[in-house]
Scaffold this active site. Structure first.
Site, PDB file in Angstrom:
ATOM      1  N   HIS A 182      -5.970  -9.872   7.550  1.00  0.00           N
ATOM      2  CA  HIS A 182      -6.161 -10.121   6.123  1.00  0.00           C
ATOM      3  C   HIS A 182      -5.742 -11.547   5.804  1.00  0.00           C
ATOM      4  O   HIS A 182      -4.582 -11.920   5.972  1.00  0.00           O
ATOM      5  CB  HIS A 182      -5.345  -9.116   5.304  1.00  0.00           C
ATOM      6  CG  HIS A 182      -5.889  -7.728   5.430  1.00  0.00           C
ATOM      7  ND1 HIS A 182      -5.105  -6.601   5.450  1.00  0.00           N
ATOM      8  CD2 HIS A 182      -7.182  -7.297   5.569  1.00  0.00           C
ATOM      9  CE1 HIS A 182      -5.886  -5.537   5.580  1.00  0.00           C
ATOM     10  NE2 HIS A 182      -7.146  -5.930   5.654  1.00  0.00           N
ATOM     11  N   ARG A 184      -5.119 -13.452   3.244  1.00  0.00           N
ATOM     12  CA  ARG A 184      -4.097 -13.909   2.303  1.00  0.00           C
ATOM     13  C   ARG A 184      -2.678 -13.578   2.731  1.00  0.00           C
ATOM     14  O   ARG A 184      -1.720 -13.990   2.075  1.00  0.00           O
ATOM     15  CB  ARG A 184      -4.365 -13.299   0.933  1.00  0.00           C
ATOM     16  CG  ARG A 184      -4.291 -11.774   0.878  1.00  0.00           C
ATOM     17  CD  ARG A 184      -4.818 -11.332  -0.471  1.00  0.00           C
ATOM     18  NE  ARG A 184      -4.884  -9.889  -0.622  1.00  0.00           N
ATOM     19  CZ  ARG A 184      -5.404  -9.307  -1.716  1.00  0.00           C
ATOM     20  NH1 ARG A 184      -5.854 -10.036  -2.708  1.00  0.00           N
ATOM     21  NH2 ARG A 184      -5.445  -8.006  -1.806  1.00  0.00           N
ATOM     22  N   GLU A 185      -2.520 -12.844   3.830  1.00  0.00           N
ATOM     23  CA  GLU A 185      -1.182 -12.434   4.257  1.00  0.00           C
ATOM     24  C   GLU A 185      -0.588 -13.521   5.156  1.00  0.00           C
ATOM     25  O   GLU A 185      -0.413 -13.353   6.359  1.00  0.00           O
ATOM     26  CB  GLU A 185      -1.276 -11.049   4.927  1.00  0.00           C
ATOM     27  CG  GLU A 185      -1.758 -10.012   3.906  1.00  0.00           C
ATOM     28  CD  GLU A 185      -2.256  -8.695   4.500  1.00  0.00           C
ATOM     29  OE1 GLU A 185      -2.039  -8.446   5.699  1.00  0.00           O
ATOM     30  OE2 GLU A 185      -2.870  -7.920   3.735  1.00  0.00           O
ATOM     31  N   ARG A 240      -9.102 -11.867   1.171  1.00  0.00           N
ATOM     32  CA  ARG A 240      -8.564 -10.875   2.104  1.00  0.00           C
ATOM     33  C   ARG A 240      -9.459 -10.662   3.331  1.00  0.00           C
ATOM     34  O   ARG A 240      -8.993 -10.564   4.456  1.00  0.00           O
ATOM     35  CB  ARG A 240      -8.401  -9.541   1.359  1.00  0.00           C
ATOM     36  CG  ARG A 240      -8.174  -8.308   2.231  1.00  0.00           C
ATOM     37  CD  ARG A 240      -8.046  -7.074   1.335  1.00  0.00           C
ATOM     38  NE  ARG A 240      -8.143  -5.811   2.050  1.00  0.00           N
ATOM     39  CZ  ARG A 240      -7.095  -5.078   2.421  1.00  0.00           C
ATOM     40  NH1 ARG A 240      -5.873  -5.493   2.191  1.00  0.00           N
ATOM     41  NH2 ARG A 240      -7.277  -3.922   3.025  1.00  0.00           N
ATOM     42  N   ARG A 253     -10.832  -2.135   8.301  1.00  0.00           N
ATOM     43  CA  ARG A 253     -11.583  -0.901   8.056  1.00  0.00           C
ATOM     44  C   ARG A 253     -12.793  -0.832   8.989  1.00  0.00           C
ATOM     45  O   ARG A 253     -13.623   0.049   8.859  1.00  0.00           O
ATOM     46  CB  ARG A 253     -12.078  -0.833   6.600  1.00  0.00           C
ATOM     47  CG  ARG A 253     -10.985  -0.835   5.556  1.00  0.00           C
ATOM     48  CD  ARG A 253     -10.109   0.407   5.611  1.00  0.00           C
ATOM     49  NE  ARG A 253      -9.095   0.390   4.555  1.00  0.00           N
ATOM     50  CZ  ARG A 253      -7.936  -0.253   4.642  1.00  0.00           C
ATOM     51  NH1 ARG A 253      -7.616  -0.917   5.753  1.00  0.00           N
ATOM     52  NH2 ARG A 253      -7.076  -0.225   3.641  1.00  0.00           N
ATOM     53  N   HIS A 304       0.889  -7.091   9.052  1.00  0.00           N
ATOM     54  CA  HIS A 304       0.376  -7.282   7.691  1.00  0.00           C
ATOM     55  C   HIS A 304       1.524  -7.599   6.746  1.00  0.00           C
ATOM     56  O   HIS A 304       2.682  -7.596   7.134  1.00  0.00           O
ATOM     57  CB  HIS A 304      -0.311  -5.992   7.200  1.00  0.00           C
ATOM     58  CG  HIS A 304      -1.593  -5.681   7.894  1.00  0.00           C
ATOM     59  ND1 HIS A 304      -2.822  -5.843   7.311  1.00  0.00           N
ATOM     60  CD2 HIS A 304      -1.837  -5.225   9.144  1.00  0.00           C
ATOM     61  CE1 HIS A 304      -3.773  -5.508   8.154  1.00  0.00           C
ATOM     62  NE2 HIS A 304      -3.193  -5.119   9.296  1.00  0.00           N
ATOM     63  N   SER A 305       1.179  -7.847   5.490  1.00  0.00           N
ATOM     64  CA  SER A 305       2.165  -7.878   4.432  1.00  0.00           C
ATOM     65  C   SER A 305       1.476  -7.352   3.178  1.00  0.00           C
ATOM     66  O   SER A 305       0.251  -7.346   3.109  1.00  0.00           O
ATOM     67  CB  SER A 305       2.667  -9.303   4.181  1.00  0.00           C
ATOM     68  OG  SER A 305       1.685 -10.085   3.522  1.00  0.00           O
ATOM     69  N   TYR A 306       2.157  -6.859   2.163  1.00  0.00           N
ATOM     70  CA  TYR A 306       3.597  -6.788   2.043  1.00  0.00           C
ATOM     71  C   TYR A 306       3.972  -5.340   1.784  1.00  0.00           C
ATOM     72  O   TYR A 306       3.059  -4.527   1.566  1.00  0.00           O
ATOM     73  CB  TYR A 306       4.055  -7.674   0.853  1.00  0.00           C
ATOM     74  CG  TYR A 306       3.500  -7.243  -0.497  1.00  0.00           C
ATOM     75  CD1 TYR A 306       4.223  -6.395  -1.348  1.00  0.00           C
ATOM     76  CD2 TYR A 306       2.235  -7.656  -0.925  1.00  0.00           C
ATOM     77  CE1 TYR A 306       3.721  -6.003  -2.583  1.00  0.00           C
ATOM     78  CE2 TYR A 306       1.730  -7.253  -2.152  1.00  0.00           C
ATOM     79  CZ  TYR A 306       2.483  -6.436  -2.970  1.00  0.00           C
ATOM     80  OH  TYR A 306       1.970  -6.037  -4.184  1.00  0.00           O
ATOM     81  N   TYR A 356      -1.069   4.686   2.367  1.00  0.00           N
ATOM     82  CA  TYR A 356      -2.220   5.346   1.741  1.00  0.00           C
ATOM     83  C   TYR A 356      -3.248   5.656   2.827  1.00  0.00           C
ATOM     84  O   TYR A 356      -3.187   5.100   3.921  1.00  0.00           O
ATOM     85  CB  TYR A 356      -2.868   4.468   0.664  1.00  0.00           C
ATOM     86  CG  TYR A 356      -2.961   2.998   1.000  1.00  0.00           C
ATOM     87  CD1 TYR A 356      -3.786   2.523   2.010  1.00  0.00           C
ATOM     88  CD2 TYR A 356      -2.204   2.071   0.295  1.00  0.00           C
ATOM     89  CE1 TYR A 356      -3.879   1.176   2.308  1.00  0.00           C
ATOM     90  CE2 TYR A 356      -2.277   0.703   0.596  1.00  0.00           C
ATOM     91  CZ  TYR A 356      -3.113   0.272   1.601  1.00  0.00           C
ATOM     92  OH  TYR A 356      -3.190  -1.065   1.902  1.00  0.00           O
ATOM     93  N   GLU A 378       4.190  -3.790   7.796  1.00  0.00           N
ATOM     94  CA  GLU A 378       4.023  -4.519   6.537  1.00  0.00           C
ATOM     95  C   GLU A 378       5.307  -5.302   6.336  1.00  0.00           C
ATOM     96  O   GLU A 378       6.374  -4.716   6.142  1.00  0.00           O
ATOM     97  CB  GLU A 378       3.793  -3.547   5.368  1.00  0.00           C
ATOM     98  CG  GLU A 378       2.537  -2.691   5.488  1.00  0.00           C
ATOM     99  CD  GLU A 378       1.257  -3.430   5.128  1.00  0.00           C
ATOM    100  OE1 GLU A 378       1.333  -4.540   4.564  1.00  0.00           O
ATOM    101  OE2 GLU A 378       0.168  -2.896   5.430  1.00  0.00           O
TER     102      GLU A 378
HETATM  103  O1  0X9 Z   1      -4.807  -1.748   3.774  1.00  0.00           O
HETATM  104  C1  0X9 Z   1      -4.434  -2.155   4.881  1.00  0.00           C
HETATM  105  O2  0X9 Z   1      -5.216  -2.479   5.758  1.00  0.00           O
HETATM  106  C2  0X9 Z   1      -2.949  -2.276   5.202  1.00  0.00           C
HETATM  107  N1  0X9 Z   1      -2.225  -2.734   4.055  1.00  0.00           N
HETATM  108  S1  0X9 Z   1      -2.459  -4.229   3.452  1.00  0.00           S
HETATM  109  O3  0X9 Z   1      -1.737  -4.347   2.200  1.00  0.00           O
HETATM  110  N2  0X9 Z   1      -1.825  -5.276   4.431  1.00  0.00           N
HETATM  111  O4  0X9 Z   1      -3.850  -4.489   3.334  1.00  0.00           O
HETATM  112  C3  0X9 Z   1      -2.408  -0.922   5.606  1.00  0.00           C
HETATM  113  C4  0X9 Z   1      -3.226  -0.151   6.615  1.00  0.00           C
HETATM  114  C5  0X9 Z   1      -2.452   0.267   7.799  1.00  0.00           C
HETATM  115  N3  0X9 Z   1      -2.424  -0.808   8.706  1.00  0.00           N
HETATM  116  C6  0X9 Z   1      -2.215  -0.671  10.023  1.00  0.00           C
HETATM  117  N4  0X9 Z   1      -1.793   0.451  10.526  1.00  0.00           N
HETATM  118  N5  0X9 Z   1      -2.464  -1.681  10.769  1.00  0.00           N
HETATM  119 ZN    ZN Z   2      -3.111  -6.449   5.432  1.00  0.00          ZN
END
Ligand code: 0X9
Ligand code: ZN
Length: 519
Positions: A182, A184-185, A240, A253, A304-306, A356, A378
């Site tokens: 991502h 912006r992280e 992002r 994703r 990742h963050s945050y 989530y 994160e």
């Molecule tokens: O949404 C995401 O991809 C991640 N959070 S973020 O705020 N950095 O975008 C969380 C998803 C879980 N990530 C991993 N297990 N790598």
């Molecule tokens: Zn991320």
């Protein structure tokens, strides 16, 4: 995203003046052209569907994608929407009062030079990060090799720093670490570089680092999304996704395990757009290809963050993963290690419930497809600055990340034997294979025709309990030096079965059960 007021004139002035911007050790960096003057980031309490819809109407940019009811959601509210926010009956607090000011502050180098190397006193552009990789390689060519996993959409290399010593043999477990899927992280490429820096400079003097490089191979990718990261510097600090079209695909994703499930979208205009197919994007495909080609990789952290979380599978389903009994305590250990240096709190748990639902994420793939212990960290903070973490937190946040990575790297783990079953067609040959087996040990392959996977069969010579009942051993193969073993068999042409259960085992250890349809 549209360019906002002032942005055109700023870009123009910079061009006319012929300004060049050097980064290392300098003061002010040139800000990206898209501006966020007067935008705020709020944390809203969302209890009802109506409140959620109100927030989604007010915000084009949810920062914590916990899109649901019964919790808090962080969201950026554009300046021109503030009046509507105040008129709404949402319950919220302001986290960031002026997003543009926070962007400008985060681009200032840390005062007082807390880092051992000035590189870590400020966020760095893509080219400066690449240059620093070469610096580390020049420092210790015996420890560092730089490989390309592949190219981004815009043909930027996706660099992998391979770090290990010549001690410890050819089959050392591999630790795969990737930052900045991502864009912006910004703390995440910094943290990966900090870990690389510590490993390179500490080898031979620091006992812990020396032991790590003598017993593990580290594969470090500072910038998984180079196009997006570059764009976040030149144009839009809050970008992002990758740079597909003018919309972008969320690389986290786009991985090919559980792709298309909950917490991903087929709408190009969302921040969680999954792309048209698993691995449709060259960046995620290149990284997966690299992991596939390195069979020793048995642990992974996607940084990742945050939010300060330690995440593990699954993201695509609420169900606990088959190795939850390993991930649970291991996640606690890692979170504890990350909290130790500065007394911060990192909360461990599965992706689905701890942050989530999210499908097609990197760590679901490294675990689900490869059997590696796949984590997502994160990093800092918990929302005060969010993605715009000030530069004086680069070093402490990176140290926390490093403690977590080291705890995972040092853990005495034996990943499950992984069994791959191909598509089966009557009368045709099929090759069954495992990875992560003990080199030169016998591996047994079993099938069962009429079992739901819930029974069990004890195999005395292997000293294991299989998860399939009435198991038939159909082949034994000897594992190769790299831990792979495979057998090829012809599927009976006439049999009346439609689906077959398979499982593999070696002494003391089994694979998971795989159910495969027969065509
Ligand atoms: O949404 C995401 O991809 C991640 N959070 S973020 O705020 N950095 O975008 C969380 C998803 C879980 N990530 C991993 N297990 N790598
Ligand atoms: Zn991320």
């Amino acid at each position: 995203m549209k360019l906002r007021r002032f942005s055109v004139s700023v870009a123009l002035v910079a061009c006319l003046a012929g300004l060049t911007w050097t980064s290392t050790g300098q003061g002010q960096e040139q800000a990206p052209t898209v501006r966020y003057d007067g935008d705020v980031v709020i944390r809203a309490r969302i209890d009802t569907e109506g409140q959620l819809q109100t927030l989604m109407r007010l915000s084009p940019d949810i920062w914590s994608h916990e899109v649901g009811t019964g919790g808090f959601i962080d969201a950026r509210i554009p300046a021109e929407t503030l009046a509507a926010l105040q008129a709404s009956r949402l319950d919220y607090e302001v986290l960031i009062g002026d997003v543009q000011k926070a962007i400008d502050v985060s681009m200032q180098p840390a005062r007082g030079g807390i880092a051992a190397d000035p590189f870590f006193n400020a966020y760095r552009r893509l080219d400066d990060i690449t240059a620093y990789m070469n610096t580390l390689r020049a420092l210790r060519p015996d420890l560092v090799t730089i490989e390309q996993a592949g190219l981004s959409l815009q043909n930027r290399p996706i660099n992998v720093m391979r770090l290990t010593s010549s001690t410890g043999g050819a089959n050392k477990p591999g630790v795969f670490l990737n930052g900045c899927q991502h864009a912006r992280e910004w703390i995440t490429p910094a943290a990966v570089m900090y870990i690389a820096d510590t490993l390179v400079r500490g080898y031979g003097t620091d006992a812990r680092v020396t032991a790590l490089l003598d017993s593990r191979v580290f594969y470090l990718v500072a910038v998984s999304n180079p196009d997006g990261y570059n764009y976040s510097w030149t144009t839009d600090r809050l970008w992002r996704k990758n740079r597909r079209g003018n919309y972008g695909v969320d690389l986290n994703r786009n991985w090919g395990f559980g792709w298309g499930g909950p917490g991903s979208s087929d709408n190009q205009n969302t921040e969680i757009y999954r792309g048209t197919a698993p691995f449709s994007e060259p960046e995620s495909a290149a990284l997966a290809g690299y992991v596939r080609a390195h069979l020793n990789i048995d642990r992974h952290v996607d940084i990742h963050s945050y939010s300060q979380l330690v995440l593990y599978p699954w993201g695509w389903t609420r169900d606990l993963c088959p190795d939850d009994e390993t991930f649970g305590p291991l996640g606690e250990d890692i979170a504890g290690a990350m909290g130790a240096p500065y007394g911060m709190f990192y909360r461990p748990g599965p992706v689905f419930t701890n942050i989530y639902p999210a499908s097609g994420v990197a760590s679901d793939w490294t675990y689900g497809e490869r059997g590696a212990f796949g984590f997502g960290f994160e990093l800092r903070d918990t929302g005060q600055y969010g993605f715009l973490l000030p530069a004086d937190q680069i070093v402490p946040a990176s140290q926390e990340a490093m403690e977590g990575v080291f705890a995972l790297a040092e853990a005495d783990l034996r990943p499950a034997l992984r069994l791959f079953v191909p598509a089966l067609t009557r009368g045709q040959q099929a090759t069954f294979s495992v990875i992560q087996a003990a080199p030169s040990a016998p591996v047994s392959f079993f099938y069962s025709l009429d079992n739901d996977g819930g029974g069990s069969t004890f195999v005395a010579d292997l000293n294991v309990t299989l998860d399939i009942r009435d198991a038939v051993r159909f082949a034994v193969a000897t594992a190769r030096a790299d831990g792979t073993a495979s057998v090829t068999r012809t599927i009976p042409a006439s049999a009346g079965f439609r689906a077959v259960w398979f499982q593999a085992a070696e002494a003391g250890r089994t694979s998971l059960v795989t159910l495969t349809q027969v065509n």
